[in-house]
Every structure is written in C-alpha cells, then in structure tokens.
Design an enzyme around this catalytic site. Sequence first.
Site, PDB file in Angstrom:
ATOM      1  N   GLU A  10       0.943  -1.308  -0.015  1.00  0.00           N
ATOM      2  CA  GLU A  10      -0.076  -0.177  -0.203  1.00  0.00           C
ATOM      3  C   GLU A  10       0.763   1.076   0.018  1.00  0.00           C
ATOM      4  O   GLU A  10       0.325   2.240  -0.588  1.00  0.00           O
ATOM      5  CB  GLU A  10      -0.932   0.033   1.347  1.00  0.00           C
ATOM      6  CG  GLU A  10      -2.081  -0.999   1.269  1.00  0.00           C
ATOM      7  CD  GLU A  10      -2.948  -0.992   0.279  1.00  0.00           C
ATOM      8  OE1 GLU A  10      -3.303   0.387  -0.181  1.00  0.00           O
ATOM      9  OE2 GLU A  10      -3.605  -1.886  -0.144  1.00  0.00           O
ATOM     10  N   GLU A  44      -2.273   8.716  -0.493  1.00  0.00           N
ATOM     11  CA  GLU A  44      -2.630   8.136  -1.676  1.00  0.00           C
ATOM     12  C   GLU A  44      -2.218   8.907  -3.237  1.00  0.00           C
ATOM     13  O   GLU A  44      -2.483  10.283  -3.165  1.00  0.00           O
ATOM     14  CB  GLU A  44      -4.072   7.704  -1.876  1.00  0.00           C
ATOM     15  CG  GLU A  44      -4.650   7.081  -3.154  1.00  0.00           C
ATOM     16  CD  GLU A  44      -6.193   6.887  -3.392  1.00  0.00           C
ATOM     17  OE1 GLU A  44      -6.633   6.489  -4.165  1.00  0.00           O
ATOM     18  OE2 GLU A  44      -6.706   7.013  -2.123  1.00  0.00           O
TER      19      GLU A  44
END
Length: 232
Positions: free
Chosen positions: A91, A100
């Site tokens: 991730e 992100e």
Amino acid sequence: MESEGKAMFVLAVGIAMLFGSVSAQSVSSIISKDFFDAILSVADSSCAGKNFYTYDGFIQAANAYSGFGTTGTSDDAKRELAAFFAHVTHETGSFCYIEEINGATRDYCDETNTEYPCVAGKGYFGRGPIQLSWNFNYGPAGKDIGFDGLNEPEKVAQDAAISFKTSVWYWMKQSNCHTAITSGQGFGATIQAVNGAIECNGGNPDAVNARINYYKNYCEKLGVDPGSNLSC
C-alpha cells in the site's frame, strides 16, 4: 500439592513447546527494528514516508490493540505480522507514501452513510500504512483512537502514532484480516478483506501476486511457513 502444581505447569509448558500452543511472544519480540528498517530502507530518500513512519510508532500502535500479533500459536502470530507488513509494504511502496497518489482528486464520500457523514471540503482518500479510505472508516477510526476523523482526516498523514493506529484499528476491528489470518483461512482472505472488490477474482492479478510475494518473503524472514490459500 505444591509439587503437583509445579509438575502440571512444566507439563503444560512442554505441551505448548511441542505443539506450538498459545504464543507468549510480544510483537516487539517478533518484529525487530532491523526488520522494520529493512522495509523502510527500500524507500527513496525523497519519499515523504521516509522520515514519517517509525518503528516506535508501529510498536505503540501494536500494543494499543490486544491480540494483534499475539493471538494463537507463535506461528500464527508470525503469519499475522507477515501478512500485515505485506499489505503495508504494498500500500505504501515500502513506506514511501503517506497519502494516496492523486488521492485528493478522488471522491471517497459515501453520502448514504448517515452515521459518519462527510464534512464539506474534507477528503477521505487513502492515508497511512494501510491507506485508510472513506468517511465510514475515518469516522469510527477517529472515535476509537481519539481524534476527529471526519473533521480532521489529515491527522492520519500528520501524526505517525495516529497513522499506525488507524492501520492496526482497521486490521483488528473494521476488516476481517485479524480473524482471517489467525483462524487459518489463509493470506488470500486478508487480500479479500483489504481490496478484494478491486483485485480478487482476476481483477488485478499483478497486485495480488505482489502482496503474496511480500507475504512469503516476510514469512521466510520470520521463520514460519506461509500456509495455504494464499491467493483470492
């Protein structure tokens, strides 16, 4: 009676050692700073997460949730921690990213969720080790940890202790990951829990394989068999 009690204790310890019974290890006895730093070392020096994610922050978060990395046998505990770090590595790009990529341009507001309604102007995109996303995750995570997840979601990208706690909270309370890996369902069930709707059943085989490879690598480093049912 005292000698009988001691004999029973010795017998119980012997059985535990023979069959790998309940683990008495702490998370810090399984995951060393060297293990953590080896992951962090892969991140480029320009990465935002390079000086954000810390071993102490992880241990603090791990100790805040009973059962995390300590449930079941010693091998169960090792597999759980290997699985956790496999997902975290994937991730965050080995702790490179805190937020992100292009997350601020994406809509992670579930307007149908009235229990944890979105706050105007706030973004609930992926942040932290597990890339916590959506208002229905930020809200309860903040409530459990002790910050305003709906009004201050950016805290997950600003406070390393909070950041790691959101990932362990998600693992233990919001997803099926902890139960899946400690009950013998296999690593594949944790992929399903973390991002199954997008990656599993042929959705993104490259991502699935990347997670599996990290998991197998960490299992090897921790000296434990990865088990079966690795994919999803």
